[in-house]
Write a protein that holds these residues in place. Structure first.
Motif, PDB file in Angstrom:
ATOM      1  N   ASP A 263       0.842  -1.195   0.000  1.00  0.00           N
ATOM      2  CA  ASP A 263       0.000   0.000   0.000  1.00  0.00           C
ATOM      3  C   ASP A 263       0.880   1.249   0.000  1.00  0.00           C
ATOM      4  O   ASP A 263       0.684   2.176  -0.805  1.00  0.00           O
ATOM      5  N   VAL A 264       1.859   1.286   0.880  1.00  0.00           N
ATOM      6  CA  VAL A 264       2.737   2.454   0.966  1.00  0.00           C
ATOM      7  C   VAL A 264       3.616   2.553  -0.280  1.00  0.00           C
ATOM      8  O   VAL A 264       3.790   3.639  -0.851  1.00  0.00           O
ATOM      9  N   PHE A 265       4.152   1.432  -0.734  1.00  0.00           N
ATOM     10  CA  PHE A 265       5.010   1.423  -1.927  1.00  0.00           C
ATOM     11  C   PHE A 265       4.288   2.022  -3.131  1.00  0.00           C
ATOM     12  O   PHE A 265       4.893   2.769  -3.917  1.00  0.00           O
ATOM     13  N   GLN A 266       3.012   1.715  -3.261  1.00  0.00           N
ATOM     14  CA  GLN A 266       2.242   2.174  -4.422  1.00  0.00           C
ATOM     15  C   GLN A 266       1.738   3.615  -4.272  1.00  0.00           C
ATOM     16  O   GLN A 266       1.092   4.146  -5.180  1.00  0.00           O
ATOM     17  N   THR A 267       2.053   4.257  -3.157  1.00  0.00           N
ATOM     18  CA  THR A 267       1.687   5.655  -2.924  1.00  0.00           C
ATOM     19  C   THR A 267       2.767   6.551  -3.525  1.00  0.00           C
ATOM     20  O   THR A 267       3.952   6.342  -3.260  1.00  0.00           O
ATOM     21  N   PRO A 268       2.405   7.536  -4.348  1.00  0.00           N
ATOM     22  CA  PRO A 268       3.429   8.420  -4.926  1.00  0.00           C
ATOM     23  C   PRO A 268       4.331   9.001  -3.846  1.00  0.00           C
ATOM     24  O   PRO A 268       3.863   9.442  -2.799  1.00  0.00           O
ATOM     25  N   GLY A 269       5.641   8.958  -4.110  1.00  0.00           N
ATOM     26  CA  GLY A 269       6.613   9.456  -3.153  1.00  0.00           C
ATOM     27  C   GLY A 269       7.357   8.357  -2.419  1.00  0.00           C
ATOM     28  O   GLY A 269       8.379   8.614  -1.783  1.00  0.00           O
ATOM     29  N   PHE A 270       6.870   7.134  -2.522  1.00  0.00           N
ATOM     30  CA  PHE A 270       7.493   6.017  -1.809  1.00  0.00           C
ATOM     31  C   PHE A 270       8.183   5.047  -2.778  1.00  0.00           C
ATOM     32  O   PHE A 270       9.402   5.039  -2.907  1.00  0.00           O
ATOM     33  N   GLY A 271       7.381   4.253  -3.486  1.00  0.00           N
ATOM     34  CA  GLY A 271       7.982   3.282  -4.397  1.00  0.00           C
ATOM     35  C   GLY A 271       8.836   3.915  -5.475  1.00  0.00           C
ATOM     36  O   GLY A 271       9.808   3.313  -5.957  1.00  0.00           O
ATOM     37  N   ASP A 272       8.508   5.164  -5.833  1.00  0.00           N
ATOM     38  CA  ASP A 272       9.283   5.820  -6.884  1.00  0.00           C
ATOM     39  C   ASP A 272      10.634   6.346  -6.377  1.00  0.00           C
ATOM     40  O   ASP A 272      11.360   7.001  -7.112  1.00  0.00           O
TER      41      ASP A 272
END
Length: 346
Positions: A263-272
């Protein structure tokens, strides 16, 4: 900071791992009371994609939209005993600081500096000298002292009404999880390792219980606490499970934490901000005393980070009344793909 450059070995035989936490603790503040005032364009944040402690600052800078006022220098994934180096840049030199090594910024601050050369580091561009490498304070100050330059819709990552509880949660996450994986990996005896392993998974069980009924660590929106936990979870299966022997379960075998992490990874600012190839290269090459062959594993497949997580059912929204950050700044994109082994598709 991951792995400072103060020596050639990371394991002290027969001993528990003790992190060197002797940082330069100057602060950059809105009023400049300590001698360092928040000013657009004055400072450069130096990071390494591989390092979880530096990863915190790249996430917070992006979530708050500070890219136009705080430039970022990126070191390569490996380093020698002397320093992190700017080997990803043309000519192997940081284009703003004109340094080959981060060490030079520390020596500009103190010609006799003898401690670890760590990331993240905030460097004063006019003097090319380090201001601070106090990783925990850097991100809190980006949230609380740089507010004039936050983007419209930026999240409040350190809400005042939650700070007492947040500080307790973040302290436990730091001692038991962020640093806990290192205590396992750099344990110098079986007894030290067994103790560290037990503490780590006790904490992961506590986090699973905490996150079972709430979407984020502090409730319905993302805070600094989630940033701090995420950077360890993102590296868990790729590095800590095998390289650091944190092997009761993989992250993918911990249902609540795995769904939360996706969930967090797929939030802009994290996984990218996550570069799996650089992460693996750093740990498996630099820690030669626990991986003397320097062979880098092919796996795991990182495409599963993009699968559905179902956490929306818990309600909440990552940015509350705010908005996601915009596209990644030009030149700061992650070029690695999320395929088998996280191998870069360049």
């Amino acid at each position: 900071m991951s792995d400072d450059t103060s020596g050639s070995g990371y394991v002290a035989g027969g001993q528990e791992y003790q992190r060197d936490s002797n940082y330069i603790t100057d602060r950059i503040t809105a009023d400049g009371a300590g001698g360092w005032k928040v000013e657009p364009g004055r400072y450069r944040l130096v990071v390494a994609r591989a390092c979880p402690w530096a990863n915190r600052s790249t996430i917070v800078r992006r979530l708050l939209g500070l890219e136009p006022v705080l430039s970022m220098g990126i070191c390569g994934p490996t380093h020698d005993e002397r320093s992190w180096t700017f080997d990803l840049d043309p000519g192997g030199r940081d284009p703003v600081l004109d340094y080959e090594r981060l060490q030079d910024a520390f020596l500009a601050r103190d010609p006799h500096y003898s401690r670890g050369i760590t990331v993240p580091a905030m460097v004063d561009v006019p003097t090319r000298a380090v201001v601070t490498n106090d990783f925990a304070q850097i991100t809190l100050d980006l949230s609380t002292e740089w507010t004039t330059y936050h983007r419209d819709g930026a999240p409040d990552l350190y809400p005042e009404h939650l700070r007492d509880e947040m500080d307790d949660v973040m302290q436990r996450v730091y001692t038991e999880v962020n640093n806990g994986v290192y205590r396992c990996g750099f344990a110098g005896s079986q007894r030290a390792y067994d103790k560290a392993w037990t503490r780590l998974f006790t904490a992961l069980d506590w986090l699973s219980e905490r996150l079972a009924a709430r979407r984020y660590l502090m409730g319905d929106t993302i805070t600094e606490a989630d940033v701090r936990l995420f950077t360890t979870l993102a590296r868990f299966d790729a590095v800590y499970h095998g390289h650091f022997k944190c092997n009761r379960q993989k992250l993918t075998e911990l249902p609540v934490l795995w769904a939360y992490a996706r969930d967090v990874f797929q939030t802009p600012g994290f996984g990218d901000t996550i570069d799996f190839p650089q992460i693996k290269e750093h740990y498996y090459v630099v820690h030669a005393d626990i991986n003397p062959t320097k062979v880098i594993p092919m796996g795991p497949d990182t495409a599963n980070w993009l699968t559905a997580h179902g956490r929306e059912e818990l309600g909440g929204s990552p940015f509350g009344d705010g908005t996601p950050p915009g596209p990644v700044a030009a030149g700061e994109e992650i070029t690695a793909g999320h395929g088998p082994g996280g191998i870069a598709h360049r």
